[in-house]
Design a protein around this motif. Structure first.
Motif, PDB file in Angstrom:
ATOM      1  N   THR A  99       5.888  -2.896  -8.722  1.00  0.00           N
ATOM      2  CA  THR A  99       4.573  -3.542  -8.600  1.00  0.00           C
ATOM      3  C   THR A  99       3.482  -2.506  -8.392  1.00  0.00           C
ATOM      4  O   THR A  99       2.451  -2.524  -9.070  1.00  0.00           O
ATOM      5  CB  THR A  99       4.599  -4.577  -7.455  1.00  0.00           C
ATOM      6  OG1 THR A  99       5.550  -5.604  -7.794  1.00  0.00           O
ATOM      7  CG2 THR A  99       3.240  -5.210  -7.238  1.00  0.00           C
ATOM      8  N   LEU A 100       3.701  -1.584  -7.458  1.00  0.00           N
ATOM      9  CA  LEU A 100       2.709  -0.537  -7.205  1.00  0.00           C
ATOM     10  C   LEU A 100       2.523   0.360  -8.425  1.00  0.00           C
ATOM     11  O   LEU A 100       1.398   0.782  -8.728  1.00  0.00           O
ATOM     12  CB  LEU A 100       3.104   0.291  -5.981  1.00  0.00           C
ATOM     13  CG  LEU A 100       2.894  -0.401  -4.636  1.00  0.00           C
ATOM     14  CD1 LEU A 100       3.585   0.376  -3.516  1.00  0.00           C
ATOM     15  CD2 LEU A 100       1.405  -0.577  -4.344  1.00  0.00           C
ATOM     16  N   SER A 101       3.606   0.646  -9.148  1.00  0.00           N
ATOM     17  CA  SER A 101       3.488   1.505 -10.334  1.00  0.00           C
ATOM     18  C   SER A 101       2.662   0.837 -11.436  1.00  0.00           C
ATOM     19  O   SER A 101       2.101   1.523 -12.286  1.00  0.00           O
ATOM     20  CB  SER A 101       4.875   1.896 -10.861  1.00  0.00           C
ATOM     21  OG  SER A 101       5.496   0.813 -11.513  1.00  0.00           O
ATOM     22  N   LEU A 102       2.588  -0.490 -11.413  1.00  0.00           N
ATOM     23  CA  LEU A 102       1.763  -1.230 -12.373  1.00  0.00           C
ATOM     24  C   LEU A 102       0.312  -1.361 -11.910  1.00  0.00           C
ATOM     25  O   LEU A 102      -0.506  -1.973 -12.595  1.00  0.00           O
ATOM     26  CB  LEU A 102       2.360  -2.628 -12.597  1.00  0.00           C
ATOM     27  CG  LEU A 102       3.724  -2.665 -13.278  1.00  0.00           C
ATOM     28  CD1 LEU A 102       4.300  -4.081 -13.238  1.00  0.00           C
ATOM     29  CD2 LEU A 102       3.623  -2.162 -14.715  1.00  0.00           C
ATOM     30  N   GLY A 103       0.020  -0.815 -10.736  1.00  0.00           N
ATOM     31  CA  GLY A 103      -1.341  -0.896 -10.203  1.00  0.00           C
ATOM     32  C   GLY A 103      -1.652  -2.222  -9.543  1.00  0.00           C
ATOM     33  O   GLY A 103      -2.816  -2.552  -9.322  1.00  0.00           O
ATOM     34  N   ILE A 104      -0.625  -2.995  -9.226  1.00  0.00           N
ATOM     35  CA  ILE A 104      -0.798  -4.300  -8.587  1.00  0.00           C
ATOM     36  C   ILE A 104      -0.515  -4.128  -7.098  1.00  0.00           C
ATOM     37  O   ILE A 104       0.422  -3.432  -6.717  1.00  0.00           O
ATOM     38  CB  ILE A 104       0.152  -5.346  -9.225  1.00  0.00           C
ATOM     39  CG1 ILE A 104      -0.173  -5.484 -10.717  1.00  0.00           C
ATOM     40  CG2 ILE A 104       0.045  -6.698  -8.509  1.00  0.00           C
ATOM     41  CD1 ILE A 104       0.833  -6.321 -11.497  1.00  0.00           C
ATOM     42  N   ARG A 105      -1.294  -4.762  -6.250  1.00  0.00           N
ATOM     43  CA  ARG A 105      -1.197  -4.555  -4.806  1.00  0.00           C
ATOM     44  C   ARG A 105      -0.636  -5.752  -4.034  1.00  0.00           C
ATOM     45  O   ARG A 105      -0.603  -5.741  -2.812  1.00  0.00           O
ATOM     46  CB  ARG A 105      -2.568  -4.197  -4.229  1.00  0.00           C
ATOM     47  CG  ARG A 105      -3.133  -2.922  -4.803  1.00  0.00           C
ATOM     48  CD  ARG A 105      -2.407  -1.730  -4.217  1.00  0.00           C
ATOM     49  NE  ARG A 105      -2.918  -0.483  -4.741  1.00  0.00           N
ATOM     50  CZ  ARG A 105      -2.162   0.425  -5.337  1.00  0.00           C
ATOM     51  NH1 ARG A 105      -0.884   0.228  -5.509  1.00  0.00           N
ATOM     52  NH2 ARG A 105      -2.696   1.535  -5.785  1.00  0.00           N
ATOM     53  N   SER A 149       0.845  -1.194   0.000  1.00  0.00           N
ATOM     54  CA  SER A 149       0.000   0.000   0.000  1.00  0.00           C
ATOM     55  C   SER A 149       0.877   1.240   0.000  1.00  0.00           C
ATOM     56  O   SER A 149       2.025   1.211   0.426  1.00  0.00           O
ATOM     57  CB  SER A 149      -0.933   0.008   1.212  1.00  0.00           C
ATOM     58  OG  SER A 149      -0.176   0.114   2.403  1.00  0.00           O
ATOM     59  N   THR A 150       0.293   2.309  -0.499  1.00  0.00           N
ATOM     60  CA  THR A 150       0.943   3.610  -0.462  1.00  0.00           C
ATOM     61  C   THR A 150       0.087   4.493   0.431  1.00  0.00           C
ATOM     62  O   THR A 150      -1.117   4.628   0.185  1.00  0.00           O
ATOM     63  CB  THR A 150       1.021   4.219  -1.877  1.00  0.00           C
ATOM     64  OG1 THR A 150       1.731   3.306  -2.708  1.00  0.00           O
ATOM     65  CG2 THR A 150       1.754   5.540  -1.861  1.00  0.00           C
ATOM     66  N   SER A 178       6.086   3.438   0.932  1.00  0.00           N
ATOM     67  CA  SER A 178       5.130   2.353   0.747  1.00  0.00           C
ATOM     68  C   SER A 178       5.185   1.468   1.973  1.00  0.00           C
ATOM     69  O   SER A 178       6.180   1.433   2.681  1.00  0.00           O
ATOM     70  CB  SER A 178       5.490   1.533  -0.492  1.00  0.00           C
ATOM     71  OG  SER A 178       5.446   2.339  -1.639  1.00  0.00           O
TER      72      SER A 178
END
Length: 131
Positions: A89-95, A21-22, A29
């Motif tokens: 991973t977060l930049s790809l929208g994956i959590r 999470s951000t 993060s």
């Protein structure tokens, strides 16, 4: 539409994943360990494939599992390669992220044997594999 021989992401969910999470203020993060049994049927996740290059400073062990499940780790606590994987991973929208050092109990021969046997499924079911 999927080809009949194509495995859709989510066909397999690893036993444990890192939940990412951000914070709302965008500072850093946070990462914590989550069990597959707590997740739904379709969980997009990335998988990290890398060479450890020696013993890891942070790895999943029986003595740490509750801390990693109940306390968010800041990205600054992670080894650089894993911190980079979190960021990508977060930049790809994956959590969710699977990393062997943090998703397989490293001090349990039984857990290692079982989970290593699933690595092919893990990498094939990952939405993306980072190398």
């Amino acid at each position: 539409m999927y080809h009949s021989n194509y495995r859709k992401p989510g066909d397999y969910i690893p036993t444990r994943l890192l939940s990412l999470s951000t914070p709302s203020k965008g500072l850093g993060s946070h990462v914590y360990l989550q069990l597959a049994s707590e997740l739904g049927d379709f969980i997009p996740f990335s998988a990290l494939s890398y060479c450890w290059g020696g013993d890891q400073q942070l790895k999943l062990e029986k003595s740490l599992i509750e801390r990693l499940r109940t306390t968010d780790m800041g990205i600054e606590e992670l080894p650089p390669i894993i911190a980079d994987a979190v960021t990508v991973t977060l930049s790809l929208g994956i959590r969710h992220l699977w990393v062997d050092a943090l998703c397989i109990l490293q001090d349990s021969d039984e857990d290692k044997a079982r989970e290593i046997g699933f690595m092919g499924k893990i990498y094939s079911a990952a939405t993306v594999t980072l190398a």
